[in-house]
Design a protein around this motif. Structure first.
Motif, mmCIF file in Angstrom:
data_model
loop_
_atom_site.group_PDB
_atom_site.id
_atom_site.type_symbol
_atom_site.label_atom_id
_atom_site.label_comp_id
_atom_site.label_asym_id
_atom_site.label_seq_id
_atom_site.Cartn_x
_atom_site.Cartn_y
_atom_site.Cartn_z
ATOM 1 N N LYS A 293 5.987 -1.651 13.583
ATOM 2 C CA LYS A 293 5.804 -2.637 12.524
ATOM 3 C C LYS A 293 4.523 -3.451 12.707
ATOM 4 C CE LYS A 293 9.640 -1.648 10.386
ATOM 5 N NZ LYS A 293 9.622 -1.099 9.005
ATOM 6 N N ILE A 324 2.050 -3.427 5.860
ATOM 7 C CA ILE A 324 3.410 -3.083 6.276
ATOM 8 C C ILE A 324 4.156 -4.390 6.512
ATOM 9 C CG2 ILE A 324 2.812 -3.022 8.730
ATOM 10 C CD1 ILE A 324 4.740 -0.709 9.079
ATOM 11 N N PRO A 335 4.501 -6.357 2.137
ATOM 12 C CA PRO A 335 3.060 -6.182 2.345
ATOM 13 C C PRO A 335 2.252 -6.713 1.167
ATOM 14 C CG PRO A 335 4.229 -4.161 2.893
ATOM 15 C CD PRO A 335 5.232 -5.078 2.258
#
Length: 410
Positions: A293, A324, A335
């Protein structure tokens, strides 16, 4: 670390036990650990294991053996009374001879490589001083030693460096005693004194009501600084940290990242309180919420690095595109595609040659400004300007201070 009990032969006859623990590397410099009035109990053995994790071969002799072998007391009122009873009958001078016998055994151990230091708490704090004066140790650390002022005639016999830790509120080592001890070492630049404001006796004992964690952490760092300087071992903390970050951001392997850390590490990203405590939770965090992530274009731009005895402080720019959902920095925020640059500080603590913890700081308001979730016109916050000014001090200061112009010429 898992220690073992060994037998020590006393020079005048008889044998006594000592707790021995060895670092994972199998060898290292030595530390003679000198007990509190409660014996070589679970707490003392945990201290020994702790220093073994730091890279030392630690030996904690049972110095109450002449009174009663194997005394292990807790910290209840009844145990306190028993401990003081033993203390009143304790022969400190004889104990230094026993400690010296243990010291010789420690130095002769094949695992003990190089120099040896002494470390003591409470009663052991005084014994560490006496061992430094009468025995062959290369340095010593004393935590809130009781009654040292009664034996200051021996201060001149202390040849090696020492660190003394004292608590401001300690009635067993009051201000007058502390000043006498400092006076006895006047002019000795290799003898350090540290006073911990608002703390009481036994501030470094987690099981005691007087435990103070911030003071304990500070004192441990100062103790390790002396031991590293005089005894070693000397680790390349910079290279260890670089390898850790390479595995995070380059290799992107949670499992390999964890191999650079102690058995039970922790990470805390301060602004968002994300991370993990203990191997299982931290691996879960790295594997599911940090490494996958973190944007692929993430770039770390080094600004400065300060290396201490047991930690690194890394100052950097953290740059990325918000393409992301970043669980650990912007949890729940979809995002935005915005590019972000922020100053970031990593304070990384080590135990031996492994990372123990990370405290990571950044300005969350600046992140929110840059992705469009916080209006800098309504609050005294800034966006990418904070990163730009970090590398270019000539950029304007005080742009958020509407009253800055009022002080012109004053």
């Amino acid at each position: 670390m898992a220690g073992q009990w060994i037998d020590i032969a006393a020079k005048d006859g008889g044998t006594f036990k000592a707790y021995l623990t060895i670092p994972a590397s199998g060898s290292g410099p030595g530390i003679l650990l000198l007990q509190e009035i409660f014996g070589v109990n679970k707490s003392m053995r945990e201290v020994a294991d702790y220093y073994a994790e730091e890279g030392y071969v630690v030996l904690a002799p049972d110095l109450f053996w002449r009174l009663e072998p194997g005394i292990e007391l807790g910290y209840s009122e009844a145990d306190f009374n028993k401990a003081f009873g033993y203390y009143q009958r304790f022969d400190a001078n004889q104990s230094i001879k026993d400690a010296d016998d243990a010291l010789k055994v420690l130095r002769a151990r094949p695992e003990c490589k190089g120099k040896v230091g002494a470390l003591g708490f409470c009663l052991g704090g005084k014994l560490a001083y006496l061992v430094a004066a009468r025995a062959d140790v290369d340095c010593a650390v004393s935590y809130y030693g009781v009654g040292i002022e009664a034996d200051l005639v021996e201060a001149g016999n202390v040849k090696g460096p020492m660190v003394f830790h004292f608590a401001e509120l300690d009635r067993f080592a009051p201000a007058e005693a502390r000043e006498q001890i400092k006076g006895a070492f006047k002019g000795r630049s290799d003898v350090e004194f540290y006073l911990y404001p608002g703390c009481d006796h036994a501030f470094a004992a987690p099981e005691r009501a007087s435990f103070n964690k911030p003071a304990t952490l500070m004192a441990h760092s100062r103790s390790i600084a002396l031991f590293r300087k005089v005894l070693g071992p000397h680790y390349d903390l910079s290279a260890l940290w670089d390898r850790h970050t390479e595995l995070e951001f380059g290799v992107r392997s949670a499992e390999q990242t964890m191999t650079t850390m102690v058995a039970e590490p922790y990470v805390n990203h301060i602004p968002t309180m994300t991370g993990g405590v203990g191997y299982r939770d931290l691996l879960r965090f790295y594997k599911n919420h940090f490494i996958p992530k973190t944007p692929k274009d993430t770039k770390l731009v080094p600004i400065s690095r300060t290396i201490g005895a047991d930690r690194i402080v890394d100052e950097m720019l953290f740059c990325f595109t918000h393409d992301i959902e970043i669980d650990w920095m912007l949890p729940g925020v979809a995002p935005t595609g915005k590019y972000v640059e922020i100053p970031l500080i990593a304070i990384v603590r080590f135990r031996g040659d492994k990372l123990y913890n990370e405290h990571i700081f950044w300005d969350q308001a600046s992140v929110l400004v840059q992705i469009g979730l916080l209006d800098p016109k309504k609050l005294p916050v800034a966006g990418i300007e904070t990163a730009k000014k970090l590398v270019d001090e000539s950029l304007a200061s005080n742009t958020l201070m509407s009253r800055w112009s009022e002080s012109a010429g004053k």
